[in-house]
Scaffold this active site. Structure first.
Site, mmCIF file in Angstrom:
data_model
loop_
_atom_site.group_PDB
_atom_site.id
_atom_site.type_symbol
_atom_site.label_atom_id
_atom_site.label_comp_id
_atom_site.label_asym_id
_atom_site.label_seq_id
_atom_site.Cartn_x
_atom_site.Cartn_y
_atom_site.Cartn_z
ATOM 1 N N ASP A 8 11.362 1.366 7.266
ATOM 2 C CA ASP A 8 12.753 1.792 7.181
ATOM 3 C C ASP A 8 13.159 1.825 5.710
ATOM 4 O OD1 ASP A 8 13.294 -0.854 6.428
ATOM 5 O OD2 ASP A 8 14.542 -1.306 8.170
ATOM 6 N N HIS A 9 14.452 1.998 5.462
ATOM 7 C CA HIS A 9 14.965 2.107 4.096
ATOM 8 C C HIS A 9 14.713 0.849 3.263
ATOM 9 C CE1 HIS A 9 18.061 0.204 6.544
ATOM 10 N NE2 HIS A 9 18.473 -0.391 5.430
ATOM 11 N N CYS A 65 9.849 -3.440 7.045
ATOM 12 C CA CYS A 65 11.293 -3.361 6.868
ATOM 13 C C CYS A 65 11.675 -4.442 5.865
ATOM 14 C CB CYS A 65 12.032 -3.495 8.204
ATOM 15 S SG CYS A 65 11.853 -5.063 9.084
ATOM 16 N N GLY A 66 12.924 -4.815 5.789
ATOM 17 C CA GLY A 66 13.343 -5.814 4.807
ATOM 18 C C GLY A 66 12.669 -7.156 5.002
ATOM 19 N N THR A 67 12.659 -7.646 6.248
ATOM 20 C CA THR A 67 12.042 -8.943 6.550
ATOM 21 C C THR A 67 10.783 -8.811 7.400
ATOM 22 O OG1 THR A 67 13.324 -9.204 8.570
ATOM 23 C CG2 THR A 67 14.282 -10.121 6.526
ATOM 24 N N GLY A 68 10.619 -7.690 8.061
ATOM 25 C CA GLY A 68 9.529 -7.506 9.015
ATOM 26 C C GLY A 68 9.904 -7.954 10.418
ATOM 27 N N ILE A 69 11.006 -8.658 10.547
ATOM 28 C CA ILE A 69 11.407 -9.213 11.841
ATOM 29 C C ILE A 69 11.792 -8.118 12.825
ATOM 30 C CG2 ILE A 69 13.074 -10.687 13.032
ATOM 31 C CD1 ILE A 69 13.193 -12.343 10.364
ATOM 32 N N GLY A 70 12.690 -7.238 12.417
ATOM 33 C CA GLY A 70 13.125 -6.165 13.308
ATOM 34 C C GLY A 70 11.967 -5.293 13.748
ATOM 35 N N HIS A 98 -7.930 -14.384 16.109
ATOM 36 C CA HIS A 98 -7.521 -15.074 17.329
ATOM 37 C C HIS A 98 -6.726 -14.209 18.288
ATOM 38 C CE1 HIS A 98 -7.822 -19.274 15.244
ATOM 39 N NE2 HIS A 98 -8.884 -18.511 15.040
ATOM 40 N N ASN A 99 -5.927 -13.266 17.769
ATOM 41 C CA ASN A 99 -5.006 -12.500 18.612
ATOM 42 C C ASN A 99 -5.357 -11.021 18.724
ATOM 43 O OD1 ASN A 99 -2.964 -14.463 16.697
ATOM 44 N ND2 ASN A 99 -3.101 -14.853 18.897
ATOM 45 N N ARG A 109 11.410 -7.469 1.362
ATOM 46 C CA ARG A 109 12.308 -8.401 0.678
ATOM 47 C C ARG A 109 11.743 -9.820 0.652
ATOM 48 N NH1 ARG A 109 17.629 -5.966 3.647
ATOM 49 N NH2 ARG A 109 17.833 -4.109 2.332
ATOM 50 N N HIS A 134 -10.079 -17.123 22.987
ATOM 51 C CA HIS A 134 -9.085 -16.208 22.425
ATOM 52 C C HIS A 134 -8.872 -15.012 23.354
ATOM 53 C CE1 HIS A 134 -8.959 -18.618 18.903
ATOM 54 N NE2 HIS A 134 -10.232 -18.402 18.628
#
Length: 152
Positions: A8-9, A65-70, A98-99, A109, A134
């Site tokens: 994103d931006h 994105c800014g945090t990667g969370i969204g 593992h995943n 950010r 796993h």
């Protein structure tokens, strides 16, 4: 490897730093955008990347994105996607071993381009361990997804 990437931006500058590095390593890149600082909605970029990965059009995906969370939240709504939010090298390696993650999320950010490039390189180069414990855990997670599809 064919890799779909989107931002994103708040993440496009880091995406623009990572894409040339991936191409230099010999990977084919599908860049779904965005490429400007104008405010956009992260799901609009997470969804096409994840659809490409889930549909086999790309082997892996990277979202920023800014945090990667969204981005990671949006990504994990797509059936067949196992997205991890990663900001350190240990997690980049562990999430592949593992995943067997197929999508990586990062926050511009939170980390700089140098560390982001190292994370991507480790994540791309680390194979799934194929460990039975796993795989059993991944199977349980995928079964949760299947149950949700049957009973939304």
């Amino acid at each position: 490897m064919k890799i779909a990437i989107g931002a994103d931006h708040a993440g496009y500058r880091l995406k623009d730093d990572i894409v040339p590095m991936l191409r230099q390593l010999g990977h084919e890149i599908i860049d779904v955008g965005c490429s400007c600082a104008d405010s956009v909605d992260y799901p609009d970029y997470a969804v096409p990347v994840c659809q490409m990965v889930a549909g086999g059009e790309a082997e892996r995906g990277i979202l920023i994105c800014g945090t990667g969370i969204g981005m990671s939240i949006a990504a994990n709504k797509t059936p067949g996607i196992r997205c991890a939010l990663v900001h350190d090298l240990f997690s980049a390696k562990a999430t592949r071993e593992h995943n067997d993650t197929n999508v990586l999320a990062m926050g511009e950010r939170v980390i700089g381009p140098g560390l982001a490039e190292e994370i991507v390189k480790v994540w791309i180069e680390t194979p799934f361990s194929q460990g039975e414990r796993h795989q059993n855990r991944i199977n349980k997670v995928m079964a949760l997804e299947d149950r949700q599809a049957l009973h939304p």
